[in-house]
Design a protein around this motif. Structure first.
Motif, short mmCIF file in Angstrom:
data_model
loop_
_atom_site.label_atom_id
_atom_site.label_comp_id
_atom_site.label_asym_id
_atom_site.label_seq_id
_atom_site.Cartn_x
_atom_site.Cartn_y
_atom_site.Cartn_z
N HIS A 39 16.10 -26.60 -13.28
CA HIS A 39 15.26 -25.55 -13.85
C HIS A 39 16.01 -24.22 -13.93
O HIS A 39 15.74 -23.40 -14.81
N GLY A 40 16.97 -24.01 -13.03
CA GLY A 40 17.74 -22.77 -13.05
C GLY A 40 18.53 -22.61 -14.32
O GLY A 40 18.50 -21.53 -14.96
N ILE A 41 19.23 -23.64 -14.74
CA ILE A 41 20.05 -23.53 -15.95
C ILE A 41 19.20 -23.58 -17.21
O ILE A 41 19.50 -22.89 -18.21
N LEU A 42 18.11 -24.35 -17.18
CA LEU A 42 17.23 -24.40 -18.35
C LEU A 42 16.55 -23.05 -18.56
O LEU A 42 16.41 -22.58 -19.70
N ASN A 43 16.14 -22.44 -17.48
CA ASN A 43 15.51 -21.12 -17.57
C ASN A 43 16.50 -20.08 -18.10
O ASN A 43 16.16 -19.26 -18.96
N LYS A 44 17.73 -20.14 -17.59
CA LYS A 44 18.74 -19.17 -18.02
C LYS A 44 19.08 -19.35 -19.50
O LYS A 44 19.15 -18.37 -20.26
N ALA A 45 19.27 -20.60 -19.92
CA ALA A 45 19.72 -20.86 -21.28
C ALA A 45 18.64 -20.65 -22.33
O ALA A 45 18.93 -20.17 -23.43
N PHE A 46 17.39 -21.00 -22.00
CA PHE A 46 16.36 -21.01 -23.03
C PHE A 46 15.27 -19.95 -22.87
O PHE A 46 14.47 -19.75 -23.79
N ARG A 47 15.25 -19.27 -21.73
CA ARG A 47 14.21 -18.25 -21.54
C ARG A 47 14.76 -16.86 -21.25
O ARG A 47 14.06 -15.88 -21.44
N GLN A 48 15.99 -16.80 -20.76
CA GLN A 48 16.56 -15.50 -20.39
C GLN A 48 17.14 -14.85 -21.65
O GLN A 48 18.27 -15.12 -22.04
N THR A 49 16.39 -13.99 -22.26
CA THR A 49 16.82 -13.36 -23.50
C THR A 49 18.01 -12.43 -23.25
O THR A 49 18.05 -11.70 -22.26
N GLY A 50 18.96 -12.50 -24.16
CA GLY A 50 20.11 -11.60 -24.07
C GLY A 50 21.25 -12.11 -23.22
O GLY A 50 22.31 -11.48 -23.19
N GLN A 51 21.08 -13.24 -22.52
CA GLN A 51 22.18 -13.76 -21.70
C GLN A 51 23.25 -14.35 -22.61
O GLN A 51 22.96 -15.06 -23.57
N THR A 52 24.49 -14.06 -22.30
CA THR A 52 25.62 -14.54 -23.11
C THR A 52 26.61 -15.36 -22.29
O THR A 52 27.73 -15.61 -22.72
N ASP A 53 26.20 -15.78 -21.08
CA ASP A 53 27.11 -16.53 -20.21
C ASP A 53 27.32 -17.95 -20.69
O ASP A 53 28.45 -18.43 -20.75
N ILE A 54 26.22 -18.64 -21.01
CA ILE A 54 26.31 -20.07 -21.33
C ILE A 54 25.48 -20.43 -22.55
O ILE A 54 24.53 -19.74 -22.91
#
Length: 370
Positions: A39-54
């Motif tokens: 859930h950590g990576i799914l949340n970061k990739a698909f819900r965290q707007t503006g993230q450019t890490d992955i």
């Protein structure tokens, strides 16, 4: 003059292109969805707007129903999902893979990724056996890939501040005792999903119960604090306090590691009244305790009582494991010792010996390198 101006402009455009390329998200393939840490990576990739890490470019998961359930939850298209690792890797060409499958399957992921030159980050622990860990290490080195192990506690600023006090500042004197407490009320009690619970409570797929699930944290932190020194001996005691809930595995485990002048006690449990991940580090002249990711308690030489202290996220190597993974693969940060392969092969040697000790009731002496 025109030639000089042209060359200058060309150099500028090249530098700009390189800078933009360096800022591109890391192309990541997700292997498995049956570990709830996914859930950590799914949340970061698909819900965290503006993230450019992955950027998640593919997901390998044979359980279509599970993939569809998470697709509805996080909004990713099912076109990202492939039934096998090989197909996902070949079709999407990720730079790195993050493994959220069963621990026993970590070796299969490395076997698939390493020959393709794809870096791998697995969830803790590295493997279910020391033998598997050594084979994974050989594959990673042969194919020159990063093979990292992710622990939640690696991203705690408090742990890194405690390490700095003990190691760099020498604020508490030579280390004498390390005590690490990790666990929660139990995976079923806290409501993990069925797909996670099924393999987490199986000794083949997880390696053990609480002994591996939470004992790995203490082994990882102790190995770090001891600069990858292998212990002289490993002694472990396990219990099944709740055999009606966990009939196949232990739910309580204590590991004692002896070093020439230091002792580590690891308390791993699915029986704590509350979730906890904390550590006590005692030196000859003082101590430092981590309460959680930021809070600490400290008492140094000549101090009449302990005092509270605070760490920050900046004390940790990155805000989260995926930001760190992207920076590492793109050459923007140095390798972190807690996630390193060297540390985590030793962790597996410790856990393997702990499992053997708990079974036989005897301490396991580790052969020391000459």
């Amino acid at each position: 003059m025109i030639r000089i101006a042209f060359c200058t402009a060309l150099l500028f455009l090249t530098q700009l292109a390189n800078a933009q390329s360096a800022k591109k998200p890391l192309r990541v393939g997700v292997v498995g969805l049956v570990h709830s840490h996914v859930h950590g990576i799914l949340n970061k990739a698909f819900r965290q707007t503006g993230q450019t890490d992955i950027e998640i470019v593919g997901i390998a998961e044979p359980n279509r129903e599970l993939a569809e359930r998470f697709s509805k939850q996080y909004g990713y298209p099912m076109s990202l999902v492939y039934p096998t690792i090989a197909e996902m890797l070949d079709k999407t060409k990720p730079e790195a893979a993050t493994d959220f499958g069963r621990i026993v399957d970590h070796k299969k992921t490395v076997e698939a990724c390493a020959p393709r030159g794809i870096h791998v980050m697995v969830e803790k622990p590295l493997a279910t056996s020391f033998a598997d860990a050594k084979q994974m290490e050989a594959l990673a080195k042969k194919n020159n890939i990063q093979l990292l192990t992710n622990y939640e506690t690696t991203w705690y600023g408090s742990n890194h501040k405690a390490y700095a006090m003990a190691d760099k500042e020498k604020a508490i004197g030579d280390l004498r005792k390390i005590v690490v407490h990790d666990g929660h009320q139990g995976p079923k009690e806290i409501g993990v999903n069925k797909e996670f619970l099924d393999w987490l409570t199986d000794p083949v797929t997880n390696g053990a119960g609480a002994l591996f699930d939470f004992g790995c944290y203490g082994a990882n932190l102790s190995t770090w604090l001891m600069h990858n020194q292998r212990p002289l001996s490993v002694m472990a005691v396990t219990q099944q306090i709740k055999p009606d809930i966990y009939p196949k595995v232990d739910d309580e485990g204590t590991i004692i590691l002896t070093y020439p002048k230091t002792q580590t006690i690891i308390q791993a449990s699915w029986n704590w009244p509350f979730a906890r991940k904390d550590m006590e580090v005692y030196g000859q002249t003082g101590y430092v305790f981590t309460v959680d990711g930021t809070r600490m308690r400290i008492r140094l030489k000549d101090e009449k009582s302990e005092r509270n202290a605070e760490a920050t996220q900046a004390d940790a190597p990155a805000a989260d494991p995926f930001a760190y993974l992207a920076k590492l693969i793109h050459g923007e940060t140095k390798p972190d010792e807690l996630t390193s392969l060297e540390n985590n092969v030793i962790v597996m040697e410790i856990l393997d010996a702990a499992r053997q000790s708990a079974k036989t009731g005897k301490a396991v002496l580790l052969k020391q390198k000459l």
